[in-house]
Design a protein around this motif. Structure first.
Motif, PDB file in Angstrom:
ATOM      1  N   ALA A 921      76.963  87.486  -5.174  1.00 33.84           N
ATOM      2  CA  ALA A 921      78.076  86.730  -4.584  1.00 33.84           C
ATOM      3  C   ALA A 921      79.154  87.752  -4.285  1.00 33.84           C
ATOM      4  N   SER A 922      79.424  87.981  -3.023  1.00 36.75           N
ATOM      5  CA  SER A 922      80.270  89.097  -2.613  1.00 36.75           C
ATOM      6  C   SER A 922      81.627  88.611  -2.105  1.00 36.75           C
ATOM      7  N   GLY A 923      82.531  89.587  -1.915  1.00 37.24           N
ATOM      8  CA  GLY A 923      83.842  89.301  -1.351  1.00 37.24           C
ATOM      9  C   GLY A 923      84.933  89.079  -2.370  1.00 37.24           C
ATOM     10  N   LYS A 931      89.400  93.083 -13.746  1.00 32.88           N
ATOM     11  CA  LYS A 931      89.487  91.638 -13.938  1.00 32.88           C
ATOM     12  C   LYS A 931      89.520  90.944 -12.574  1.00 32.88           C
ATOM     13  N   LEU A 932      88.874  89.799 -12.512  1.00 37.57           N
ATOM     14  CA  LEU A 932      88.741  89.052 -11.265  1.00 37.57           C
ATOM     15  C   LEU A 932      90.094  88.529 -10.797  1.00 37.57           C
ATOM     16  N   LEU A 933      90.411  88.798  -9.529  1.00 35.47           N
ATOM     17  CA  LEU A 933      91.640  88.275  -8.941  1.00 35.47           C
ATOM     18  C   LEU A 933      91.364  87.112  -8.013  1.00 35.47           C
ATOM     19  N   THR A 934      90.398  87.273  -7.089  1.00 36.41           N
ATOM     20  CA  THR A 934      90.032  86.188  -6.171  1.00 36.41           C
ATOM     21  C   THR A 934      88.522  85.988  -6.198  1.00 36.41           C
ATOM     22  N   GLN A 935      88.099  84.765  -5.933  1.00 34.06           N
ATOM     23  CA  GLN A 935      86.693  84.398  -6.015  1.00 34.06           C
ATOM     24  C   GLN A 935      85.884  84.992  -4.856  1.00 34.06           C
ATOM     25  N   PRO A 936      84.563  85.179  -5.072  1.00 39.09           N
ATOM     26  CA  PRO A 936      83.696  85.624  -3.979  1.00 39.09           C
ATOM     27  C   PRO A 936      83.768  84.663  -2.792  1.00 39.09           C
ATOM     28  N   THR A 937      83.581  85.230  -1.595  1.00 38.72           N
ATOM     29  CA  THR A 937      83.671  84.432  -0.364  1.00 38.72           C
ATOM     30  C   THR A 937      82.348  84.345   0.379  1.00 38.72           C
ATOM     31  N   ALA A 938      81.287  84.974  -0.161  1.00 42.19           N
ATOM     32  CA  ALA A 938      79.985  84.953   0.520  1.00 42.19           C
ATOM     33  C   ALA A 938      78.870  84.959  -0.513  1.00 42.19           C
ATOM     34  N   LEU A 939      77.703  84.464  -0.084  1.00 40.61           N
ATOM     35  CA  LEU A 939      76.532  84.366  -0.943  1.00 40.61           C
ATOM     36  C   LEU A 939      75.361  85.032  -0.224  1.00 40.61           C
ATOM     37  N   GLU A 940      74.751  86.037  -0.866  1.00 42.16           N
ATOM     38  CA  GLU A 940      73.638  86.758  -0.269  1.00 42.16           C
ATOM     39  C   GLU A 940      72.348  86.373  -0.980  1.00 42.16           C
ATOM     40  N   LEU A 941      71.307  86.008  -0.181  1.00 42.02           N
ATOM     41  CA  LEU A 941      70.049  85.493  -0.721  1.00 42.02           C
ATOM     42  C   LEU A 941      68.862  86.298  -0.203  1.00 42.02           C
ATOM     43  N   ARG A 942      67.802  86.349  -1.017  1.00 42.43           N
ATOM     44  CA  ARG A 942      66.500  86.859  -0.589  1.00 42.43           C
ATOM     45  C   ARG A 942      65.445  85.803  -0.900  1.00 42.43           C
ATOM     46  N   ASN A 943      64.206  86.066  -0.457  1.00 34.73           N
ATOM     47  CA  ASN A 943      63.124  85.065  -0.610  1.00 34.73           C
ATOM     48  C   ASN A 943      63.575  83.711  -0.056  1.00 34.73           C
ATOM     49  N   VAL A 944      64.150  83.750   1.137  1.00 39.10           N
ATOM     50  CA  VAL A 944      64.791  82.577   1.709  1.00 39.10           C
ATOM     51  C   VAL A 944      63.781  81.717   2.478  1.00 39.10           C
ATOM     52  N   LYS A 945      63.885  80.397   2.321  1.00 41.13           N
ATOM     53  CA  LYS A 945      63.056  79.429   3.049  1.00 41.13           C
ATOM     54  C   LYS A 945      63.926  78.257   3.471  1.00 41.13           C
ATOM     55  N   SER A 950      59.975  68.215  10.048  1.00 38.82           N
ATOM     56  CA  SER A 950      58.823  67.720  10.810  1.00 38.82           C
ATOM     57  C   SER A 950      57.539  67.899  10.019  1.00 38.82           C
ATOM     58  N   THR A 951      57.350  69.118   9.450  1.00 38.60           N
ATOM     59  CA  THR A 951      56.106  69.397   8.716  1.00 38.60           C
ATOM     60  C   THR A 951      56.196  69.005   7.257  1.00 38.60           C
ATOM     61  N   LYS A 952      57.436  68.705   6.802  1.00 41.10           N
ATOM     62  CA  LYS A 952      57.687  68.390   5.388  1.00 41.10           C
ATOM     63  C   LYS A 952      57.337  69.576   4.480  1.00 41.10           C
ATOM     64  N   LEU A 953      57.435  70.791   5.022  1.00 42.29           N
ATOM     65  CA  LEU A 953      57.130  71.990   4.257  1.00 42.29           C
ATOM     66  C   LEU A 953      58.280  72.990   4.395  1.00 42.29           C
ATOM     67  N   TYR A 954      58.346  73.919   3.416  1.00 48.10           N
ATOM     68  CA  TYR A 954      59.318  74.997   3.500  1.00 48.10           C
ATOM     69  C   TYR A 954      58.739  76.146   4.315  1.00 48.10           C
ATOM     70  N   ALA A 955      59.552  76.716   5.194  1.00 43.93           N
ATOM     71  CA  ALA A 955      59.129  77.838   6.031  1.00 43.93           C
ATOM     72  C   ALA A 955      59.988  79.052   5.713  1.00 43.93           C
ATOM     73  N   ASN A 956      59.363  80.244   5.795  1.00 45.01           N
ATOM     74  CA  ASN A 956      60.079  81.481   5.473  1.00 45.01           C
ATOM     75  C   ASN A 956      61.138  81.794   6.521  1.00 45.01           C
ATOM     76  N   MET A 957      62.214  82.438   6.071  1.00 49.87           N
ATOM     77  CA  MET A 957      63.224  82.968   6.971  1.00 49.87           C
ATOM     78  C   MET A 957      63.766  84.266   6.383  1.00 49.87           C
ATOM     79  N   ALA A 958      64.529  85.014   7.146  1.00 48.63           N
ATOM     80  CA  ALA A 958      64.987  86.331   6.712  1.00 48.63           C
ATOM     81  C   ALA A 958      66.043  86.212   5.622  1.00 48.63           C
ATOM     82  N   ASP A 959      66.274  87.342   4.933  1.00 50.98           N
ATOM     83  CA  ASP A 959      67.373  87.388   3.967  1.00 50.98           C
ATOM     84  C   ASP A 959      68.659  86.947   4.649  1.00 50.98           C
ATOM     85  N   SER A 960      69.498  86.219   3.891  1.00 51.99           N
ATOM     86  CA  SER A 960      70.642  85.553   4.517  1.00 51.99           C
ATOM     87  C   SER A 960      71.934  85.842   3.765  1.00 51.99           C
ATOM     88  N   LYS A 961      73.031  85.684   4.519  1.00 50.38           N
ATOM     89  CA  LYS A 961      74.366  85.815   3.930  1.00 50.38           C
ATOM     90  C   LYS A 961      75.217  84.668   4.462  1.00 50.38           C
TER      91      LYS A 961
END
Length: 1008
Positions: A921-923, A931-945, A950-961
């Motif tokens: 969690a960045s930013g 010591k923390l002053l302000t909260q993170p402003t972004a979330l970075e994910l891997r293994n993203v789906k 339509s198919t009722k299934l999870y599909a792969n997608m690229a790492d996301s922010k």
């Protein structure tokens, strides 16, 4: 000489000289009186008694009062309010502006030095030095803020006098503090307790205590203090200016909060006030007189508070309101008459800062005045009582020169001065006779006849009735002691008190058995309503007498109880909860492991009455225990704030232990996250500081720290760390092993002595003293594992026996195991502070929103949080009125617990479900101390789906922010959390409007 003093000199000067001189003085007095009567100004005194001292209210008194009306102090403790208000009135420690004091904020080093020198009355010195530094700066770099100039002066004076080094001064005056290295002196960094204590001791010129170290060495963390600070901390402790935390620790490296600074300065008042040419006095208001003077062509209104001081003499406190000539000034907008000059007294009364209008006759005051300028800076109302309290006593001595009387109270309680006294018994405490010393009034009266008393007639060993009002003896009367009669007084410890059934049973005072003074161990109440009852020396009800109390009981001629006086036998115990059962708790204390029955026990959390279910294993508690021979009864459990929660669980190969830095070094470190070891890629060698209570185990047996390097080098070790009050991470426990690791993610089926069984694996796992068990974020013992706990287990299989022994047990709530639900709908109405109604709604059910075309109403309470695009919205602004700021017809998310709204957010609609594993969690922003002053402003994910509807299934997608908005929901274990609480390795589901790898995350749900 003011008008009061002029009249005083006329009225009370002794007569001397000829008759003509007397006549002249009489004429002068008559003329003066005539003038005073004409002007309406009358000398204020009680009867014919003169006042000794006259004190005036401050010209800026009302401004001081207005500045002290902090909005964040309303729920503060009484003593903290007194400390804050007194320091503010004395110009020592002020607020932040905008009526905020910020008691939990930390004190910077520059502020700590400033406070130390303000306490030492060095304001002129720091002002001169600060102005000199500022004058030397180029025109474009000069400071315009006076406080910043005073901070500079404090730093310069501290360097001149050796409180800080010359290099530290250079660092402090560096215009760009961001260029300083990690170990440099940063003026804006939080001051440590040892720094503040040392600087204050030096500024107040307290002699360092080099020889006497016993007091400071009583704290277990004394070796955390810089050696050269120790004599000054010892001096601070010996003067009762600072103290420990009640758990045997001084916390020398902990940051000083503004609350602590206020209390410390208050504790040092006996040293500070003389340095500031001030003194504290106590008195009782006997009269309030209002007069005015128009002799100067304009009106002056005076209010004179005639007070009886602790010496038995009269003082006067005067406030003044002046109106301009020829008539008055008025407010040009309202037309109301207003004063052109007004003096006022900051008064702390009934928990509120106010002015002199709140003062009443009978108020007992504690007030601070200038020794030379005679200005009143601050007053506190201690109590108000117009009633006289009477005490039966034996006189020890009378000092007529100083108007003091020393006596020993009797055990007999009396309410009236003519009450009969029989069989006088001197009062004792801890086996010693009690002696009390009081001032007596110079107008002392006979308690029965109310005639004046010549105190030379009161002799030692006389039995007297003493009338006390506001701690001053106002009445006294010798009494004739009647012959002692049977019945009389007896004492003991309460076994049971039952007013409904009319009896009291007692043990002997030593707890050995029934009392011998009566044939019965049970005493009866003929009429419970007629029994005179005192508890802790205050009038009380019979129901207030509790088992374990020490009591004195007076028995009448019939053998019934006529009066009873009791005191608590409470002891305070500090400890850590090992386990909580239905009607008992087991606590680890300094007296060992103790078990208490919890029936009828009060539980206090965050200063409020709570339920026993709020008590968790691992909680640190303060216990109020009624301890007497043959009896132990738990009265109250206080759950201490500032819980030490587990920060991390680590695994790695043990490399070394450094006894000088008290640190342990791991190679190949991993962090435990949701049952999985996550590689610490940032630090291939992890260095961690050990807590003072650190313990190490191998095979369930405790290992001395000195053996770690010698016998366990290269072994696999599990470490658990806790966050201290400064948010620093310290390792509290280590579990070494050489056995193979077997992980489990399961639910506890059964739990027994030293083992538990997992539901799905149907595997029995044992635990020992070295097993790291974390439950509800707290380090607990293995006995806290119970059936139905959801748990991640890291077990080690013994190479010889094949037995599974738990190395780590992490018990956590799981998503979906509680009742919180997420709704979305359009607001049709708001009943302010009470409820919000959606005209229809959709409820999140897995990856789908289930729609219902029907209204739903949620209850609002003080804990309901409301967020909009700009952040948190106050409930007073959450309304459905017509206007630009209305929430009516706006679409919102509602996180609910049943029909109670937990949180309401205006985040946009998200119907696309995306899952992934948190990278970071960045930013966020941090201060120089990390010591923390302000909260993170972004979330970075891997293994993203993403979920394909339509198919009722999870599909792969690229790492996301994804961006995190001010009104984004982040939910973990059915509780809303802050972005900073997201951990690397958390498996999350995100709701957003599309499948892009960027964009805004409206809802984030931590699923594992």
């Amino acid at each position: 000489m003011n008008l009061f003093q002029s009249l005083k000199s006329l009225k009370y000067k002794k007569k001397s000289g000829s008759v003509s001189g007397s006549i002249s003085k009489l004429i002068a007095l008559t003329v003066s009186a005539a003038v005073l009567i004409q002007s309406g100004y009358v000398y204020a005194a009680v009867g014919n008694e003169p006042t000794v001292n006259s004190y005036s209210a401050a010209q800026n008194g009302q401004a001081v009062i207005n500045n002290l009306k902090y909005t964040d102090m309303s729920k503060a403790a009484y003593d903290l309010k007194d400390a804050v208000y007194q320091n503010g009135a004395l110009d020592l420690l002020k607020g932040f502006g905008n009526t905020q004091f910020n008691p939990n904020g930390t004190v910077s080093r520059e502020m700590a030095l400033y406070l130390a020198y303000m306490a030492a009355n060095r304001v002129q010195d720091i002002t001169a030095l600060g102005q000199a530094l500022n004058a030397a700066r180029p025109a474009g770099q000069k400071k315009t803020n006076l406080q910043a100039v005073l901070y500079d002066g404090s730093l310069q004076l501290a360097a001149n006098e050796g409180l800080i080094t010359p290099q530290e001064l250079v660092n402090a005056l560096n215009a760009d503090q961001s260029t300083l290295a990690a170990g440099d002196f940063r003026r804006g960094s939080a001051a440590q307790r040892q720094e503040f204590g040392t600087w204050l001791a030096k500024a107040l010129m307290l002699p360092p205590a080099y020889e006497s170290q016993e007091l400071f060495n009583n704290f277990t963390d004394w070796n955390s203090t810089v050696a050269e600070n120790v004599p000054y901390i010892e001096a601070i402790l010996q003067n009762n200016i600072m103290s420990g935390d009640g758990n045997g620790k001084f916390n020398p490296t902990k940051a000083v909060t503004r609350e602590e600074a206020a209390r410390v300065l208050k504790n040092a008042e006996n040293i500070i006030l003389p340095l500031k040419n001030m003194e504290k006095r106590t008195a009782t208001i006997e009269d309030i007189q209002k007069t005015n003077d128009t002799s100067k062509g304009y009106r002056i209104d005076y209010t004179s508070f005639i007070v009886r001081n602790s010496d038995g003499l009269l003082d006067e406190l005067i406030t003044e309101t002046r109106y301009q000539s020829p008539t008055t000034t008025s407010n040009e907008q309202t037309g109301k008459v207003q004063a052109s000059f007004k003096t006022e007294i900051p008064v702390f009364k009934d928990g509120t800062i106010t002015n002199s209008l709140s003062l009443k006759k009978g108020d007992r005051l504690e007030y601070i005045v200038g020794s030379e300028d005679k200005i009143i800076r601050y007053a506190r109302v201690l109590s108000n009582s117009g009633e006289m309290s009477y005490v039966a006593a034996i006189v020890n001595s009378v000092g007529t020169a100083g108007r003091t009387i020393n006596y020993t109270p009797l055990t007999q309680t009396i309410k009236y001065p003519d009450q009969a006294i029989s069989n006088p018994v001197k009062k004792t405490a801890n086996g010693n006779i009690v002696y009390e010393n009081h001032s007596y009034s110079n107008n002392i009266l006979n308690a029965i006849t109310k005639a004046p008393v010549d105190m030379t007639s009161i002799k030692p060993e006389m039995v007297v009735v003493v009338g006390i009002q506001q701690n001053v003896v106002k009445e006294i009367a010798p009494v004739t002691v009647k012959k002692a009669r049977e019945a009389g007084l007896t004492s003991g410890i309460v076994e049971e008190n039952n007013p409904q059934l009319g009896y009291l049973s007692m043990y002997k005072a030593d707890g050995s058995g029934p009392l011998e003074l009566s044939a019965l161990r049970i005493f009866n109440y003929d009429d419970p309503n007629s029994v005179e009852v005192y508890k802790n020396h205050q009038p009380a009800d019979l129901e207030d007498i509790e088992p374990g109390d020490t009591v004195f009981v007076r028995i009448d001629d019939t053998g019934a109880v006529s009066s009873i006086s009791s005191v608590d036998n409470y002891s305070v115990r500090y400890g850590k909860v090992i386990s909580r059962k239905i009607n008992s708790i087991t606590v680890e204390t300094d007296k060992g492991v103790l078990q208490y029955n919890t029936d009828g026990v009060n539980v206090i959390k965050s200063g409020k009455l709570s339920k026993l279910t709020q008590l968790k294993d691992g909680d640190r508690v303060k216990l109020l225990v009624n301890e007497a021979p043959n009896l132990t009864r738990l009265k109250e459990i206080i759950i201490e704030s500032g819980d030490k929660l587990v920060a991390n669980i680590y695994k790695g190969n043990f490399k070394s232990y450094n006894n000088l830095s008290n640190q342990i070094v791991l190679s190949d470190p991993w962090v435990f996250r949701k049952g999985t070891w996550v590689k610490d890629e940032a630090e291939p060698m992890k260095t961690l500081k050990l807590d003072e209570d650190f313990t190490a185990y191998f095979g369930g047996n405790a290992q001395p720290v000195k053996n770690l390097n010698k016998y366990l080098n290269g072994s696999v070790v599990y470490l658990v760390s806790e966050s201290d009050y400064g948010n620093n991470e310290n390792v509290v426990m280590a579990n070494f092993t050489n056995d193979l690791e077997v992980p489990y993610n399961d639910r506890v089926y059964t739990a027994g002595a030293n083992k538990f069984t997992l539901q799905q694996a149907q595997t029995s796992i044992s635990y020992d003293n070295g097993t790291i068990v974390v439950k509800d974020g707290r380090l607990v013992q293995g006995s806290s594992v119970t059936a139905d706990d959801y748990t991640y287990v890291v077990a080690n299989r013994d190479a010889d026996s094949g037995t599974l022994v738990a190395g780590v047990v992490a018990i956590e709530k799981r998503a979906g195991t509680d009742t919180l639900q997420l709704f979305r709908g359009r607001i049709s109405g708001i009943d302010e502070y009470k409820s919000v109604t959606l005209q229809s709604y959709s409820k999140l059910n897995g990856v789908n929103w289930d729609f219902a075309n029907t209204p739903v109403t949620f209850t609002l309470n003080s804990n309901t949080r409301i967020t909009d695009t700009d952040g948190i919205v106050g409930q007073g602004d959450f309304n459905s009125y017509n206007g630009a700021t209305t929430f009516k017809n706006r679409t919102v998310y509602v996180l609910s617990d049943g029909t109670n709204a937990v949180e309401i957010s205006t985040a946009p609609y998200g119907n696309v479900n995306i899952t992934g594993t948190v990278i970071t969690a960045s930013g966020a922003t941090y201060d120089d101390e990390g010591k923390l002053l302000t909260q993170p402003t972004a979330l970075e994910l891997r293994n993203v789906k993403y979920y394909n509807t339509s198919t009722k299934l999870y599909a792969n997608m690229a790492d996301s922010k994804f961006n995190l908005l001010a009104n984004s929901f982040i939910i973990k274990n059915n509780v809303r959390i802050q972005p900073s609480e997201l951990k690397k390795g958390d498996k999350v589901r995100v709701l957003k409007k599309d499948t892009a790898v960027t964009g805004d995350a409206y809802i984030v749900i931590v699923e594992e």
